[in-house]
Design a protein around this motif. Sequence first.
Motif, PDB file in Angstrom:
ATOM      1  N   HIS A   1       0.838  -1.204   0.000  1.00  0.00           N
ATOM      2  CA  HIS A   1       0.000   0.000   0.000  1.00  0.00           C
ATOM      3  C   HIS A   1       0.873   1.255   0.000  1.00  0.00           C
ATOM      4  N   ARG A   2       1.959   1.220   0.777  1.00  0.00           N
ATOM      5  CA  ARG A   2       2.860   2.372   0.866  1.00  0.00           C
ATOM      6  C   ARG A   2       3.471   2.688  -0.494  1.00  0.00           C
ATOM      7  N   HIS A   3       3.732   1.653  -1.288  1.00  0.00           N
ATOM      8  CA  HIS A   3       4.353   1.840  -2.602  1.00  0.00           C
ATOM      9  C   HIS A   3       3.343   1.806  -3.747  1.00  0.00           C
ATOM     10  N   ARG A   4       2.066   1.896  -3.381  1.00  0.00           N
ATOM     11  CA  ARG A   4       0.968   1.933  -4.353  1.00  0.00           C
ATOM     12  C   ARG A   4       0.956   0.728  -5.294  1.00  0.00           C
ATOM     13  N   VAL A   5       1.204  -0.448  -4.713  1.00  0.00           N
ATOM     14  CA  VAL A   5       1.150  -1.696  -5.466  1.00  0.00           C
ATOM     15  C   VAL A   5      -0.257  -2.258  -5.323  1.00  0.00           C
ATOM     16  N   THR A   6      -0.852  -2.649  -6.425  1.00  0.00           N
ATOM     17  CA  THR A   6      -2.189  -3.224  -6.406  1.00  0.00           C
ATOM     18  C   THR A   6      -2.131  -4.649  -5.864  1.00  0.00           C
ATOM     19  N   THR A   7      -3.039  -4.992  -4.950  1.00  0.00           N
ATOM     20  CA  THR A   7      -3.074  -6.337  -4.376  1.00  0.00           C
ATOM     21  C   THR A   7      -4.478  -6.908  -4.458  1.00  0.00           C
ATOM     22  N   ASP A   8      -4.550  -8.212  -4.527  1.00  0.00           N
ATOM     23  CA  ASP A   8      -5.822  -8.940  -4.492  1.00  0.00           C
ATOM     24  C   ASP A   8      -5.648 -10.133  -3.572  1.00  0.00           C
ATOM     25  N   LEU A   9      -6.664 -10.411  -2.767  1.00  0.00           N
ATOM     26  CA  LEU A   9      -6.645 -11.549  -1.857  1.00  0.00           C
ATOM     27  C   LEU A   9      -6.935 -12.825  -2.642  1.00  0.00           C
ATOM     28  N   LEU A  10      -6.126 -13.866  -2.426  1.00  0.00           N
ATOM     29  CA  LEU A  10      -6.368 -15.146  -3.089  1.00  0.00           C
ATOM     30  C   LEU A  10      -7.481 -15.880  -2.346  1.00  0.00           C
ATOM     31  N   VAL A  11      -8.596 -16.125  -3.035  1.00  0.00           N
ATOM     32  CA  VAL A  11      -9.721 -16.799  -2.394  1.00  0.00           C
ATOM     33  C   VAL A  11     -10.170 -18.046  -3.147  1.00  0.00           C
ATOM     34  N   ASP A  12      -9.822 -18.162  -4.413  1.00  0.00           N
ATOM     35  CA  ASP A  12     -10.241 -19.311  -5.192  1.00  0.00           C
ATOM     36  C   ASP A  12      -9.081 -19.785  -6.039  1.00  0.00           C
ATOM     37  N   PRO A  13      -8.300 -20.735  -5.606  1.00  0.00           N
ATOM     38  CA  PRO A  13      -8.511 -21.544  -4.418  1.00  0.00           C
ATOM     39  C   PRO A  13      -8.001 -20.841  -3.168  1.00  0.00           C
ATOM     40  N   ALA A  14      -8.554 -21.243  -2.032  1.00  0.00           N
ATOM     41  CA  ALA A  14      -8.095 -20.693  -0.752  1.00  0.00           C
ATOM     42  C   ALA A  14      -6.645 -21.122  -0.528  1.00  0.00           C
ATOM     43  N   VAL A  15      -5.876 -20.260   0.098  1.00  0.00           N
ATOM     44  CA  VAL A  15      -4.466 -20.542   0.343  1.00  0.00           C
ATOM     45  C   VAL A  15      -4.276 -20.839   1.822  1.00  0.00           C
ATOM     46  N   GLU A  16      -3.669 -21.983   2.105  1.00  0.00           N
ATOM     47  CA  GLU A  16      -3.358 -22.336   3.483  1.00  0.00           C
ATOM     48  C   GLU A  16      -1.871 -22.124   3.707  1.00  0.00           C
ATOM     49  N   LEU A  17      -1.524 -21.855   4.935  1.00  0.00           N
ATOM     50  CA  LEU A  17      -0.131 -21.608   5.279  1.00  0.00           C
ATOM     51  C   LEU A  17       0.292 -22.595   6.349  1.00  0.00           C
ATOM     52  N   SER A  18       1.345 -23.315   6.107  1.00  0.00           N
ATOM     53  CA  SER A  18       1.904 -24.221   7.103  1.00  0.00           C
ATOM     54  C   SER A  18       3.115 -23.546   7.726  1.00  0.00           C
ATOM     55  N   LEU A  19       3.189 -23.606   9.025  1.00  0.00           N
ATOM     56  CA  LEU A  19       4.324 -23.029   9.741  1.00  0.00           C
ATOM     57  C   LEU A  19       5.115 -24.148  10.396  1.00  0.00           C
ATOM     58  N   TYR A  20       6.423 -24.032  10.363  1.00  0.00           N
ATOM     59  CA  TYR A  20       7.282 -25.042  10.951  1.00  0.00           C
ATOM     60  C   TYR A  20       8.298 -24.361  11.859  1.00  0.00           C
ATOM     61  N   LEU A  21       8.607 -24.999  12.954  1.00  0.00           N
ATOM     62  CA  LEU A  21       9.675 -24.534  13.829  1.00  0.00           C
ATOM     63  C   LEU A  21      10.916 -25.343  13.466  1.00  0.00           C
ATOM     64  N   VAL A  22      11.947 -24.665  13.054  1.00  0.00           N
ATOM     65  CA  VAL A  22      13.175 -25.327  12.631  1.00  0.00           C
ATOM     66  C   VAL A  22      14.271 -24.976  13.615  1.00  0.00           C
TER      67      VAL A  22
END
Length: 65
Positions: free
Chosen positions: A15-36
């Motif tokens: 937003h600060r750099h005026r970059v256009t963004t869109d939320l990914l909803v189809d397909p939904a995006v899942e995020l896996s987090l790992y402790l390394v």
Amino acid sequence: MGTAVIPSFALAACHRHRVTTDLLVDPAVELSLYLVSRRGIKETETASDFREALAAALPAAASPG
């Protein structure tokens, strides 16, 4: 110039750099987090506190599968 998939925490910079963004909803995006960590190294109190705070803030990330 192009397209990228970025984590939501980068939206403020977009937003600060005026970059256009869109939320990914189809397909939904899942995020896996790992402790390394290095094998054989005891977890520090700071790392333990961070892991617990993250699990409390992101309940879905704390449950397997």
